[in-house]
Design an enzyme around this catalytic site. Structure first.
Site, short mmCIF file in Angstrom:
data_model
loop_
_atom_site.label_atom_id
_atom_site.label_comp_id
_atom_site.label_asym_id
_atom_site.label_seq_id
_atom_site.Cartn_x
_atom_site.Cartn_y
_atom_site.Cartn_z
N GLY A 15 -0.29 41.40 -0.13
CA GLY A 15 0.47 41.73 -1.39
C GLY A 15 0.98 43.15 -1.08
O GLY A 15 0.44 44.12 -0.74
N ARG A 78 1.96 36.51 4.00
CA ARG A 78 0.53 36.30 4.16
C ARG A 78 0.49 35.10 5.17
O ARG A 78 1.07 33.90 4.97
CB ARG A 78 -0.06 35.77 2.94
CG ARG A 78 -0.35 36.81 1.81
CD ARG A 78 -0.87 36.11 0.35
NE ARG A 78 -0.38 37.14 -0.84
CZ ARG A 78 -1.27 38.17 -0.73
NH1 ARG A 78 -2.29 38.44 0.11
NH2 ARG A 78 -1.11 38.91 -2.02
N GLY A 108 -4.11 45.01 2.75
CA GLY A 108 -5.45 44.92 1.95
C GLY A 108 -6.63 44.49 2.96
O GLY A 108 -6.59 44.60 4.30
N ASP A 109 -7.55 43.85 2.26
CA ASP A 109 -8.73 43.36 3.07
C ASP A 109 -8.53 42.42 4.04
O ASP A 109 -8.81 42.34 5.22
CB ASP A 109 -9.79 42.94 2.29
CG ASP A 109 -9.59 41.97 1.16
OD1 ASP A 109 -10.38 41.73 0.26
OD2 ASP A 109 -8.36 41.41 1.03
N THR A 131 -3.01 48.70 -1.17
CA THR A 131 -3.19 47.43 -2.11
C THR A 131 -3.36 47.91 -3.58
O THR A 131 -4.16 48.71 -3.73
CB THR A 131 -4.41 46.40 -1.73
OG1 THR A 131 -4.29 45.38 -2.97
CG2 THR A 131 -5.47 47.25 -1.52
N ASP A 133 -4.78 46.78 -5.66
CA ASP A 133 -6.19 46.27 -6.21
C ASP A 133 -7.12 47.49 -6.24
O ASP A 133 -7.83 47.49 -6.79
CB ASP A 133 -6.73 45.09 -5.55
CG ASP A 133 -5.54 44.01 -5.55
OD1 ASP A 133 -5.88 42.86 -4.88
OD2 ASP A 133 -4.75 44.18 -6.35
N ASP A 135 -9.13 47.41 -3.88
CA ASP A 135 -10.36 46.89 -3.80
C ASP A 135 -10.89 46.82 -2.31
O ASP A 135 -11.63 45.92 -1.81
CB ASP A 135 -10.41 45.21 -4.14
CG ASP A 135 -9.37 44.52 -3.21
OD1 ASP A 135 -9.38 43.31 -3.09
OD2 ASP A 135 -8.69 45.16 -2.58
N ARG A 177 -6.65 40.62 -8.47
CA ARG A 177 -7.41 39.68 -7.70
C ARG A 177 -8.86 39.61 -8.49
O ARG A 177 -8.95 39.48 -9.17
CB ARG A 177 -7.43 39.92 -6.37
CG ARG A 177 -7.50 38.39 -5.59
CD ARG A 177 -6.93 38.36 -4.10
NE ARG A 177 -7.04 39.75 -3.43
CZ ARG A 177 -6.88 39.87 -2.24
NH1 ARG A 177 -6.08 39.00 -1.66
NH2 ARG A 177 -6.97 41.08 -1.76
N ALA A 192 -7.97 50.93 -24.97
CA ALA A 192 -7.94 49.51 -25.18
C ALA A 192 -9.11 49.36 -26.19
O ALA A 192 -10.17 49.88 -26.00
CB ALA A 192 -7.93 48.76 -24.20
N HIS A 257 3.23 40.12 -11.53
CA HIS A 257 4.12 40.94 -10.13
C HIS A 257 4.73 42.11 -10.77
O HIS A 257 5.14 42.89 -10.01
CB HIS A 257 4.84 39.89 -9.45
CG HIS A 257 4.01 39.13 -8.71
ND1 HIS A 257 3.20 38.00 -9.14
CD2 HIS A 257 3.42 39.24 -7.49
CE1 HIS A 257 2.57 37.27 -8.19
NE2 HIS A 257 2.70 38.00 -7.18
O1 F6P Z 1 -3.73 41.76 -3.53
C1 F6P Z 1 -2.55 42.33 -4.36
C2 F6P Z 1 -2.31 41.21 -5.47
O2 F6P Z 1 -1.18 41.92 -6.10
C3 F6P Z 1 -3.45 40.77 -6.42
O3 F6P Z 1 -3.50 41.73 -7.38
C4 F6P Z 1 -2.79 39.48 -6.85
O4 F6P Z 1 -4.14 38.57 -7.13
C5 F6P Z 1 -2.17 38.88 -5.50
O5 F6P Z 1 -1.81 40.05 -4.76
C6 F6P Z 1 -1.05 37.88 -5.76
O6 F6P Z 1 -0.57 37.56 -4.26
P1 F6P Z 1 0.74 36.78 -4.38
O7 F6P Z 1 1.89 38.03 -4.36
O8 F6P Z 1 0.68 36.23 -3.05
O9 F6P Z 1 1.15 35.93 -5.48
#
Ligand code: F6P
Length: 364
Positions: A15, A78, A108-109, A131, A133, A135, A177, A192, A257
């Site tokens: 991503g 990907r 990312g990972d 990333t 995330d 993460d 994610r 929040a 997105h």
């Molecule tokens: O890993 C980054 C991310 O934006 C996540 O937060 C999300 O779940 C995923 O990519 C969405 O993937 P794609 O852009 O392939 O729909």
């Protein structure tokens, strides 16, 4: 004697994240300054498989005017084929054709798994965590995380205005994610009413419903509940139940997105520059198969294999259906204890953020 690198490649994968371009720029400018040749590899690992037409020799001007641009000028993909040995071997052949003897991979990972595969075939890789995330367990921050959170805060501040005008609740689902970091920190930043993340074993919907009822009766007019997308199939139904059970008109927004785009924040531009320069320095120092981590403000090199094990160990502690990594057994009992302690430290950080979010939104 550290390996002498002459030609390095740089790619972005997974991503996209705001700040990736700033990292590509830093890697390119600094590596050229240090006498290396730099090759931009387009479309992530797919570009390595494709080879000719997806790889371009970079000069300083090739990365001009991108530091403020979101997305990635090298594009990303990907690449599921990269899980197959024949495609990894094809990528290695392409590296040999171009004389590329080291690669900086930004992502990312999943990106690090691809990098560790290239390492197995003798192509040294240095990873940079990019990333939204955040993460990647071993680094305190990944490129794109700060910008993504600021985008979420700006969007939710707007939603709160209209919730206040109309005495409404808004349930907002945000990306991440399986990691709840974006949801967690933004829930504090926007005040929040509640946040829902996979990492929270004590989340109680009934208590949330009661909290909204009490606060509404006390005169509170706006309510925001942030849900991390990793909590599967939950956010939209929650909005319906809040409206039905509290009587507060409730809307739903999935930021999706939107959170991935936009010009990178100062923090992400600086982090990207620091990580880009560190990645080149690590390559020049002969470090292979590591990735750049930010730890307590410092740039440190972490072994990619260890990072993947720690990542899976931590994520398996809260992700339904995710098993701890079998590779953990490859490490000494002492090292395993250190890895587990590190994961407990990350879990404690999340617990603190959850407590702050809850305590500052109390309406008792
Ligand atoms: O890993 C980054 C991310 O934006 C996540 O937060 C999300 O779940 C995923 O990519 C969405 O993937 P794609 O852009 O392939 O729909």
């Amino acid at each position: 004697m550290a390996k002498q690198f002459k030609k390095i490649g740089v790619l972005t994968s997974g991503g996209d994240a705001p700040g990736m371009n700033a990292a590509v720029r830093a890697v390119t400018r600094y590596a050229l300054k240090m006498g290396l040749e730099v090759y931009g590899i387009y479309e992530g690992y797919q570009g390595l498989i494709t080879g000719k037409g997806s790889i371009k020799k970079f000069a300083p001007h090739d990365v001009a005017n991108i530091i403020d641009k979101g997305g990635t000028m090298l594009y990303s993909a990907r690449c599921v084929e990269f899980k197959q040995e024949e495609y990894i071997r094809k990528a290695v052949e392409v590296c040999h054709e171009f004389g590329i003897d080291g690669i900086v991979t930004i992502g990312g990972d999943g990106t690090f798994r691809g990098a560790s595969d290239l390492c197995r075939y003798g192509i040294p890789c240095i990873g940079i965590p990019g990333t939204i995330d955040n993460d990647i367990t071993c680094t305190d921050n990944s490129i794109g995380y700060d910008t993504a959170m600021n985008t979420v805060v700006e969007a939710i501040d707007r939603l709160r205005d209209t919730c206040e005008s109309h005495a409404r609740c808004n349930v907002v689902e945000v990306m991440g994610r399986n990691a709840g970091y974006i949801a967690l920190e933004t829930s504090i930043a926007v005040g929040a009413t509640a946040v829902v993340v996979l990492e929270d074993p004590n989340y109680d919907e009934a208590a949330l419903i009661e909290k909204i009822k009490v606060a509404r009766a006390a005169g509170k007019r706006n309510f925001v509940v942030i849900v991390a997308e990793g909590v599967d199939n939950y956010s939209e139904g929650l909005a319906k139940r809040i409206q039905a059970e509290t009587g507060v008109e409730t809307k739903f927004a999935r930021l999706a997105h939107i959170v991935r785009g936009g010009s990178p924040s100062l923090a992400d531009r600086v982090l990207a520059a620091r990580m880009g320069v560190a990645a080149v320095d690590f390559l020049l120092e002969g470090k292979e198969n590591v990735f750049v981590c930010e730890r307590d403000g410092e740039m440190v090199a972490t072994d990619i294999q260890e990072a993947i094990v720690i990542d899976k160990l931590y994520k398996s502690s809260f992700t339904p259906g995710m098993e701890p990594p079998a590779a953990l057994a490859n490490y000494s009992p002492e090292r395993q204890a250190e890895m587990k302690a590190f994961c407990e430290m990350r879990a404690a950080e999340v617990k603190e953020l959850l407590a702050i979010s809850e305590n500052c939104a109390s309406y008792k």
